[in-house]
Design an enzyme around this catalytic site. Structure first.
Site, PDB file in Angstrom:
ATOM      1  N   ASN A   1       3.771   2.233  -7.451  1.00  0.00           N
ATOM      2  CA  ASN A   1       3.760   2.593  -6.028  1.00  0.00           C
ATOM      3  C   ASN A   1       3.240   1.417  -5.196  1.00  0.00           C
ATOM      4  O   ASN A   1       3.830   1.035  -4.189  1.00  0.00           O
ATOM      5  CB  ASN A   1       2.855   3.808  -5.773  1.00  0.00           C
ATOM      6  CG  ASN A   1       3.177   4.975  -6.676  1.00  0.00           C
ATOM      7  OD1 ASN A   1       4.248   5.012  -7.259  1.00  0.00           O
ATOM      8  ND2 ASN A   1       2.260   5.909  -6.806  1.00  0.00           N
ATOM      9  N   ASP A   2       2.129   0.864  -5.632  1.00  0.00           N
ATOM     10  CA  ASP A   2       1.588  -0.288  -4.917  1.00  0.00           C
ATOM     11  C   ASP A   2       2.308  -1.576  -5.303  1.00  0.00           C
ATOM     12  O   ASP A   2       2.588  -2.406  -4.447  1.00  0.00           O
ATOM     13  CB  ASP A   2       0.081  -0.427  -5.189  1.00  0.00           C
ATOM     14  CG  ASP A   2      -0.732   0.456  -4.249  1.00  0.00           C
ATOM     15  OD1 ASP A   2      -0.385   0.516  -3.053  1.00  0.00           O
ATOM     16  OD2 ASP A   2      -1.688   1.100  -4.711  1.00  0.00           O
TER      17      ASP A   2
ATOM     18  N   ARG B   1      -9.497   6.856 -13.318  1.00  0.00           N
ATOM     19  CA  ARG B   1      -9.511   5.663 -12.464  1.00  0.00           C
ATOM     20  C   ARG B   1     -10.711   5.707 -11.537  1.00  0.00           C
ATOM     21  O   ARG B   1     -10.998   6.739 -10.925  1.00  0.00           O
ATOM     22  CB  ARG B   1      -8.228   5.610 -11.640  1.00  0.00           C
ATOM     23  CG  ARG B   1      -8.159   4.375 -10.760  1.00  0.00           C
ATOM     24  CD  ARG B   1      -6.825   4.254 -10.087  1.00  0.00           C
ATOM     25  NE  ARG B   1      -6.680   5.217  -9.009  1.00  0.00           N
ATOM     26  CZ  ARG B   1      -5.560   5.362  -8.307  1.00  0.00           C
ATOM     27  NH1 ARG B   1      -4.497   4.632  -8.598  1.00  0.00           N
ATOM     28  NH2 ARG B   1      -5.482   6.247  -7.334  1.00  0.00           N
TER      29      ARG B   1
ATOM     30  N   HIS C   1       1.148  10.107  -0.073  1.00  0.00           N
ATOM     31  CA  HIS C   1       0.354  11.175  -0.661  1.00  0.00           C
ATOM     32  C   HIS C   1       0.942  12.550  -0.358  1.00  0.00           C
ATOM     33  O   HIS C   1       0.828  13.464  -1.162  1.00  0.00           O
ATOM     34  CB  HIS C   1      -1.124  11.027  -0.301  1.00  0.00           C
ATOM     35  CG  HIS C   1      -1.697   9.903  -1.080  1.00  0.00           C
ATOM     36  ND1 HIS C   1      -2.117  10.068  -2.374  1.00  0.00           N
ATOM     37  CD2 HIS C   1      -1.765   8.580  -0.829  1.00  0.00           C
ATOM     38  CE1 HIS C   1      -2.462   8.894  -2.853  1.00  0.00           C
ATOM     39  NE2 HIS C   1      -2.262   7.964  -1.940  1.00  0.00           N
TER      40      HIS C   1
ATOM     41  N   CYS D   1       1.672   4.644 -14.411  1.00  0.00           N
ATOM     42  CA  CYS D   1       1.268   5.868 -13.726  1.00  0.00           C
ATOM     43  C   CYS D   1       1.809   5.934 -12.311  1.00  0.00           C
ATOM     44  O   CYS D   1       1.526   6.862 -11.577  1.00  0.00           O
ATOM     45  CB  CYS D   1      -0.250   6.032 -13.747  1.00  0.00           C
ATOM     46  SG  CYS D   1      -1.111   4.627 -13.048  1.00  0.00           S
TER      47      CYS D   1
ATOM     48  N   ARG E   1       4.312   0.946   1.847  1.00  0.00           N
ATOM     49  CA  ARG E   1       4.904   2.113   1.186  1.00  0.00           C
ATOM     50  C   ARG E   1       5.073   3.321   2.097  1.00  0.00           C
ATOM     51  O   ARG E   1       5.814   4.246   1.772  1.00  0.00           O
ATOM     52  CB  ARG E   1       4.105   2.486  -0.075  1.00  0.00           C
ATOM     53  CG  ARG E   1       2.709   2.950   0.175  1.00  0.00           C
ATOM     54  CD  ARG E   1       1.867   2.892  -1.097  1.00  0.00           C
ATOM     55  NE  ARG E   1       1.662   4.197  -1.708  1.00  0.00           N
ATOM     56  CZ  ARG E   1       0.839   4.417  -2.734  1.00  0.00           C
ATOM     57  NH1 ARG E   1       0.160   3.405  -3.275  1.00  0.00           N
ATOM     58  NH2 ARG E   1       0.695   5.596  -3.239  1.00  0.00           N
TER      59      ARG E   1
ATOM     60  N   GLU F   1      -1.060  -3.507 -10.410  1.00  0.00           N
ATOM     61  CA  GLU F   1      -0.389  -3.063  -9.181  1.00  0.00           C
ATOM     62  C   GLU F   1      -0.435  -4.117  -8.089  1.00  0.00           C
ATOM     63  O   GLU F   1      -0.063  -3.856  -6.951  1.00  0.00           O
ATOM     64  CB  GLU F   1      -0.974  -1.733  -8.693  1.00  0.00           C
ATOM     65  CG  GLU F   1      -2.458  -1.711  -8.470  1.00  0.00           C
ATOM     66  CD  GLU F   1      -2.999  -0.342  -8.032  1.00  0.00           C
ATOM     67  OE1 GLU F   1      -2.222   0.515  -7.619  1.00  0.00           O
ATOM     68  OE2 GLU F   1      -4.232  -0.171  -8.104  1.00  0.00           O
TER      69      GLU F   1
ATOM     70  N   ARG G   1      -6.962  10.482 -10.353  1.00  0.00           N
ATOM     71  CA  ARG G   1      -7.288   9.800  -9.095  1.00  0.00           C
ATOM     72  C   ARG G   1      -8.619  10.360  -8.593  1.00  0.00           C
ATOM     73  O   ARG G   1      -8.645  11.365  -7.883  1.00  0.00           O
ATOM     74  CB  ARG G   1      -6.209  10.071  -8.045  1.00  0.00           C
ATOM     75  CG  ARG G   1      -4.873   9.393  -8.293  1.00  0.00           C
ATOM     76  CD  ARG G   1      -3.913   9.670  -7.140  1.00  0.00           C
ATOM     77  NE  ARG G   1      -2.782   8.776  -7.130  1.00  0.00           N
ATOM     78  CZ  ARG G   1      -1.604   9.034  -7.709  1.00  0.00           C
ATOM     79  NH1 ARG G   1      -1.402  10.154  -8.347  1.00  0.00           N
ATOM     80  NH2 ARG G   1      -0.616   8.150  -7.633  1.00  0.00           N
TER      81      ARG G   1
END
Ligand code: PEP
Ligand code: MG
Length: 564
Positions: free
Chosen positions: A448-449, A330, A187, A496, A459, A425, A294
């Site tokens: 990402n996941d 989301r 993040h 995304c 990650r 994901e 998000r």
């Protein structure tokens, strides 16, 4: 020179300000002169009050009045004569030192709040903890810089940049960010890109090596950090900074243009956002829609959940800002590395494999319904282009449960059912993509996941960063299949995760058939320009070679040479 992960491009030149999350330690002494200790305690409290009042005034002006109220609540706590007299008594009767007396009384109050039945009272425990930490720091003379008042041209050096720290930053004064932890998709990285602040992450021992007030150059495009640069280095990087700004100007020629491949095949570039204000940026940066809002950011930096109305207003605001464009919102993705303290999620051995996102939401249907209702209403009251997206889906049963909640609530509200789709994901969602697609209105791939789950590599963990690579053929094959299965089922497939903005991966994604690339607002024009470089035939040739490769390094070297 130090080297970290290049997390947010651009060149930052400035003076170091280090923020250390210091441990609070002191020796518990038995005191002989009780009055002296009582005086020390009261002096500490006085200082706490003065500083907190100043902070509240600043917050009123620069952040929002609600945050100032929370901070004033902390002052009220220490103004309570009963609480302070208990501290005094401990010093006088038990010969405790001032720090120990303050800590034990505040711990007592914290425990009392924690054991309360109702949520609101329980949350007060977090406030008590905050008061305790700040009071002890003042008494022990532990100084911490105030993030809101950092001077211009600050190179901020921190162990980790949390979302709440970012919320406090005055972006205009930050030349660059250097952290000791976090990877490309942490993040800290996502937030620094959103703020357009050059950043180098996971720079080992940065908080020790970079001394306060020293001059530092941060190259966010390579991850290089140059401490006390020479005049030649200064000149070189000032030039690079100019070139960076010139490239930014070139990209402006893509404003208002359609996103097309070199041979005219239509694609779209959407934006990833974290709050309604980012929606304005998405529009200004010419995003063709929002591919990921998000919503967990609406739940952070506060002490209780936003209610239905507050959420509704935030969703309406984004939809109105984006006018008739698609806005994919989301639902709450709490857990993993996204902590929301007042939700009191239990600490887990494996948070990324634990009770997070849709798993939490389905177990707390009353909270979840508030969000779903707000989304259905916002869709109904705007242009009807709000799509609901569910994170961390690992089974079709979970998706079906969310879908039926949405249908049931829309019926109750007598409003249309918005489109409902899923993030892809998890490996399970990828393996079942053909079946899952039958239930969904759209897919959006969360690389990402997905990368961390396919490669079994956290990650945010540097020790396994060598495995955490979207270039790995295992991940690339998954992407190809997910896009194909979505297309076969006739649903739109977007991405995304951060990979959507990676110039090296863009030809592959074009060839696999990805139609919507959702990237940070600052990457919209660059992504559009990169897509415009490739014809389908050229993209196919690259993709066909790559999916037959064996290692991430082979893929990277090949792509780096081809995409230059
Ligand atoms: C992802 O996992 O790719 C994603 C977009 O979600 P987040 O980064 O918020 O986990
Ligand atoms: Mg994710």
């Amino acid at each position: 020179m130090l080297k970290g992960i290049a997390a947010s491009e651009g060149i930052g030149i400035g003076k170091v300000v280090t923020i250390r999350q210091q441990e609070i330690t002191y020796v518990q002494r038995t005191v002989a002169d009780a009055q002296k200790e009582v005086d020390a305690l009261h002096k500490g409290i006085e200082k706490f009050m003065a500083r907190t009042e100043k902070l509240a005034e600043q917050m009123e002006q620069s952040v929002n009045p609600k945050e100032a109220e929370i901070i004033r609540g902390h002052m009220a706590m220490l103004a309570d004569p009963f609480m302070v007299s208990q501290m005094d008594d401990m010093i006088k009767n038990d010969s405790m030192c001032a720090e120990a007396a303050a800590e034990s009384v505040l711990n007592m109050f914290k425990m009392m709040f924690e054991s309360a039945e109702d949520e609101l009272t329980k949350q007060r425990a977090t406030d008590v903890e905050d008061v305790k930490t700040r009071l002890l720091k003042i008494m022990l003379g532990i100084e911490e810089a105030d993030l809101k008042t950092l001077p211009p041209n600050t190179v901020l050096v921190v162990n980790d940049l949390t979302p709440s720290m970012t919320a406090e930053l005055n972006k205009d004064n930050i030349a660059a960010i250097v952290t000791e932890s976090g990877g490309m998709t942490s993040h800290s990285a996502i937030l620094s890109r959103a703020l357009e602040i050059p950043a180098a992450l996971s720079v080992l021992h940065a908080t020790e090596t970079l001394k306060d007030s020293s001059t530092v150059i941060v190259d966010g495009s390579t991850g290089k950090v140059i401490n006390e640069p020479t005049a030649d280095q200064m000149a070189e990087y000032e030039k690079k900074r100019e070139a960076f700004f010139a490239e930014k100007e070139r990209l402006k020629t893509y404003i208002g243009k359609e996103t097309l491949t070199a041979d005219g095949d239509k694609r779209e570039v959407f934006c990833n956002i974290g709050n309604p204000k980012d929606g304005i940026q998405a529009k200004q940066r010419d995003g063709e829609g929002v591919g990921l809002f998000r919503t967990e950011f609406l739940f952070m930096d506060r002490d209780s959940m936003p209610g239905e109305e507050e959420q509704y207003e935030a969703y309406v605001k984004v939809c109105k800002t984006l006018e008739n464009k698609t806005v994919i919102i989301r639902t709450l993705d709490v857990g993993g590395d996204k902590e929301i303290p007042y939700m009191n999620l239990a600490k887990e051995e494996n948070p990324f494999l634990g009770f997070r996102a849709v798993r939490y939401c389905l177990q707390n249907p009353e909270e979840y319904k508030l969000q779903l209702r707000a989304l259905i209403r916002a869709n109904n009251d705007t242009s009807g282009n709000l799509w609901i997206m569910v994170p961390m889906i690992a089974s079709i049963a979970e998706f079906a449960a969310v879908k039926s909640l949405v249908v049931e609530l829309a019926e109750e509200l007598n409003m249309p059912v918005p489109k409902v789709g899923t993030m892809v994901e998890t490996p399970a969602a990828f393996i079942m993509a053909d079946k899952l697609a039958q239930h969904c209105d759209f897919f959006s791939i969360g690389t990402n996941d997905l990368t961390q789950y396919i490669m079994c590599a956290d990650r945010g963990n540097n020790n396994v960063a060598y495995l955490y690579k979207t270039y790995d053929p295992a991940v690339l094959r998954a992407l190809k299949q997910i896009i194909e299965k979505g297309k076969e089922a006739g649903i739109p497939v977007g991405m995304c995760g951060e990979a959507a903005a990676d110039p090296l991966l863009i030809p592959l994604l074009i060839s696999f058939g990805l139609t919507e690339f959702s990237v940070s607002p600052t990457s919209v024009l660059k992504t559009r320009a990169e897509i415009a470089r490739w014809s389908l035939a050229d993209a196919d040739e690259i993709a066909n070679t790559v999916v037959d490769m064996e290692t991430a390094d082979q893929v990277y070297e090949y792509l780096a040479a081809k995409v230059k």
